[in-house]
Motif scaffolding. Sequence first.
Motif, PDB file in Angstrom:
ATOM      1  N   ILE A 221       0.837  -1.205   0.000  1.00 24.19           N
ATOM      2  CA  ILE A 221       0.000   0.000   0.000  1.00 24.19           C
ATOM      3  C   ILE A 221       0.868   1.248   0.000  1.00 24.19           C
ATOM      4  O   ILE A 221       0.630   2.200  -0.751  1.00 24.19           O
ATOM      5  CB  ILE A 221      -0.950  -0.009   1.222  1.00 24.19           C
ATOM      6  CG1 ILE A 221      -2.051  -1.056   1.030  1.00 24.19           C
ATOM      7  CG2 ILE A 221      -1.571   1.370   1.438  1.00 24.19           C
ATOM      8  CD1 ILE A 221      -2.900  -1.290   2.258  1.00 24.19           C
ATOM      9  N   ALA A 222       1.906   1.266   0.852  1.00 24.93           N
ATOM     10  CA  ALA A 222       2.806   2.419   0.924  1.00 24.93           C
ATOM     11  C   ALA A 222       3.511   2.643  -0.408  1.00 24.93           C
ATOM     12  O   ALA A 222       3.674   3.786  -0.863  1.00 24.93           O
ATOM     13  CB  ALA A 222       3.830   2.211   2.036  1.00 24.93           C
ATOM     14  N   SER A 223       3.900   1.542  -1.047  1.00 21.26           N
ATOM     15  CA  SER A 223       4.563   1.650  -2.352  1.00 21.26           C
ATOM     16  C   SER A 223       3.621   2.238  -3.397  1.00 21.26           C
ATOM     17  O   SER A 223       4.024   3.098  -4.191  1.00 21.26           O
ATOM     18  CB  SER A 223       5.045   0.265  -2.789  1.00 21.26           C
ATOM     19  OG  SER A 223       5.615   0.314  -4.076  1.00 21.26           O
ATOM     20  N   SER A 224       2.365   1.807  -3.368  1.00 21.49           N
ATOM     21  CA  SER A 224       1.381   2.326  -4.329  1.00 21.49           C
ATOM     22  C   SER A 224       1.074   3.795  -4.073  1.00 21.49           C
ATOM     23  O   SER A 224       0.937   4.585  -5.021  1.00 21.49           O
ATOM     24  CB  SER A 224       0.092   1.503  -4.253  1.00 21.49           C
ATOM     25  OG  SER A 224       0.311   0.176  -4.678  1.00 21.49           O
ATOM     26  N   ILE A 225       0.967   4.169  -2.809  1.00 22.11           N
ATOM     27  CA  ILE A 225       0.682   5.568  -2.466  1.00 22.11           C
ATOM     28  C   ILE A 225       1.826   6.479  -2.907  1.00 22.11           C
ATOM     29  O   ILE A 225       1.606   7.593  -3.392  1.00 22.11           O
ATOM     30  CB  ILE A 225       0.407   5.708  -0.951  1.00 22.11           C
ATOM     31  CG1 ILE A 225      -0.917   5.023  -0.590  1.00 22.11           C
ATOM     32  CG2 ILE A 225       0.361   7.181  -0.533  1.00 22.11           C
ATOM     33  CD1 ILE A 225      -1.231   5.032   0.892  1.00 22.11           C
ATOM     34  N   GLN A 232      -2.908  15.472  -3.068  1.00 21.41           N
ATOM     35  CA  GLN A 232      -4.296  15.223  -2.688  1.00 21.41           C
ATOM     36  C   GLN A 232      -4.659  13.752  -2.863  1.00 21.41           C
ATOM     37  O   GLN A 232      -5.349  13.169  -2.023  1.00 21.41           O
ATOM     38  CB  GLN A 232      -5.236  16.092  -3.532  1.00 21.41           C
ATOM     39  CG  GLN A 232      -6.705  15.971  -3.130  1.00 21.41           C
ATOM     40  CD  GLN A 232      -7.593  16.856  -3.986  1.00 21.41           C
ATOM     41  OE1 GLN A 232      -7.118  17.522  -4.908  1.00 21.41           O
ATOM     42  NE2 GLN A 232      -8.884  16.877  -3.675  1.00 21.41           N
ATOM     43  N   GLY A 233      -4.161  13.159  -3.922  1.00 17.40           N
ATOM     44  CA  GLY A 233      -4.406  11.741  -4.165  1.00 17.40           C
ATOM     45  C   GLY A 233      -3.766  10.869  -3.100  1.00 17.40           C
ATOM     46  O   GLY A 233      -4.351   9.869  -2.662  1.00 17.40           O
ATOM     47  N   PHE A 238      -4.331   7.411   1.625  1.00 19.66           N
ATOM     48  CA  PHE A 238      -3.913   7.078   2.988  1.00 19.66           C
ATOM     49  C   PHE A 238      -5.086   7.147   3.960  1.00 19.66           C
ATOM     50  O   PHE A 238      -5.174   6.342   4.896  1.00 19.66           O
ATOM     51  CB  PHE A 238      -2.801   8.024   3.447  1.00 19.66           C
ATOM     52  CG  PHE A 238      -2.351   7.776   4.860  1.00 19.66           C
ATOM     53  CD1 PHE A 238      -1.538   6.689   5.166  1.00 19.66           C
ATOM     54  CD2 PHE A 238      -2.755   8.616   5.890  1.00 19.66           C
ATOM     55  CE1 PHE A 238      -1.137   6.448   6.468  1.00 19.66           C
ATOM     56  CE2 PHE A 238      -2.347   8.378   7.196  1.00 19.66           C
ATOM     57  CZ  PHE A 238      -1.536   7.295   7.488  1.00 19.66           C
ATOM     58  N   SER A 239      -5.998   8.094   3.747  1.00 18.26           N
ATOM     59  CA  SER A 239      -7.125   8.258   4.667  1.00 18.26           C
ATOM     60  C   SER A 239      -8.045   7.053   4.674  1.00 18.26           C
ATOM     61  O   SER A 239      -8.725   6.790   5.666  1.00 18.26           O
ATOM     62  CB  SER A 239      -7.920   9.517   4.307  1.00 18.26           C
ATOM     63  OG  SER A 239      -8.534   9.386   3.040  1.00 18.26           O
TER      64      SER A 239
END
Length: 311
Positions: A221-225, A232-233, A238-239
């Motif tokens: 998930i962190a890699s994708s974010i 903003q994305g 993350f939210s």
Amino acid sequence: MVSRNLTHVSEFLLLGFSEEPELQPLIFGLFLSMYLITVFGNVLIILAVSSDPHLHTPMYFFLSNLSFVDICITSTVIPKMLWNIQTQSQVISHEGCMIQMYFFMLLAGLDDFLLTVMAYDRFVAICHPLHYTVIMNPHRCGTLLLVSWIISVLHSLLETLMVLTMSFCREVKIPHYFCELKQLIQLACSSNFLNELVMNFGAGILGGVPLAGILYTYCKIASSICRISSAQGKCKAFSTCASHLSVVSLFYCTCLGVYLSSAAPHSSHSSATASVMYTVVTPMLNPFIYSLRNKDIKRALTAFILSLESG
């Protein structure tokens, strides 16, 4: 004292936190308040999710199940403790102790698996958003929940049946506020090597594998974010998993605290105190974490409360 086999032991004594009479009203009031807040908060989450069609999604399906399990795990432990304080008794029957231990282990394992499944749901939503509805279809969600139940039931049943084979050669005083597996194993006078082996193996597998799965999904998930171009994305992505990450951190940190306190010498009462965190405090805080950090839940709760007032 005359040795007695477990089949002749009709009751156990739960020593709780303190045997000082003047502290009992304070403990009773504190735990009654936390229990009522836990039940009320988690019931609100379940009602909000079930009453709002916009929340009929995999994420909130698992959240409502987590709230249900939190109510059950607290109800397995706290009412009996409150009853003992109110009646000034420390007694729990042999059958009651086995039933309490069985359901506590079942629900604790289910809590762990649900957090893992919820992490997988967030992983699919963020890393594979275009295929989310296909991957997290109702059949797969039901299957994941069913598998979690089956594994938890079988593990809890195995541990309970093994405790039933143990014998005790003295009056069993459990330095805890509920029938906890490790305390019972340590109090046995028969050989407990196999019981400890199974307990530690089960804790390692059922605790370590879900934790490894959660860590893996959040690395992805962190890699994708990080690959998202706009700030903003990134914040929006993350939210969607911030509340779950908070609950996971709280759950595993409290479990680690219990493990470290129980591993220390002369730690019975400190272990009981640490256990409060994951039997009472964590289930009590979960609704606040999800309602305060989640706009959808806040909106659904507001709509549900307004509908009650108008009705």
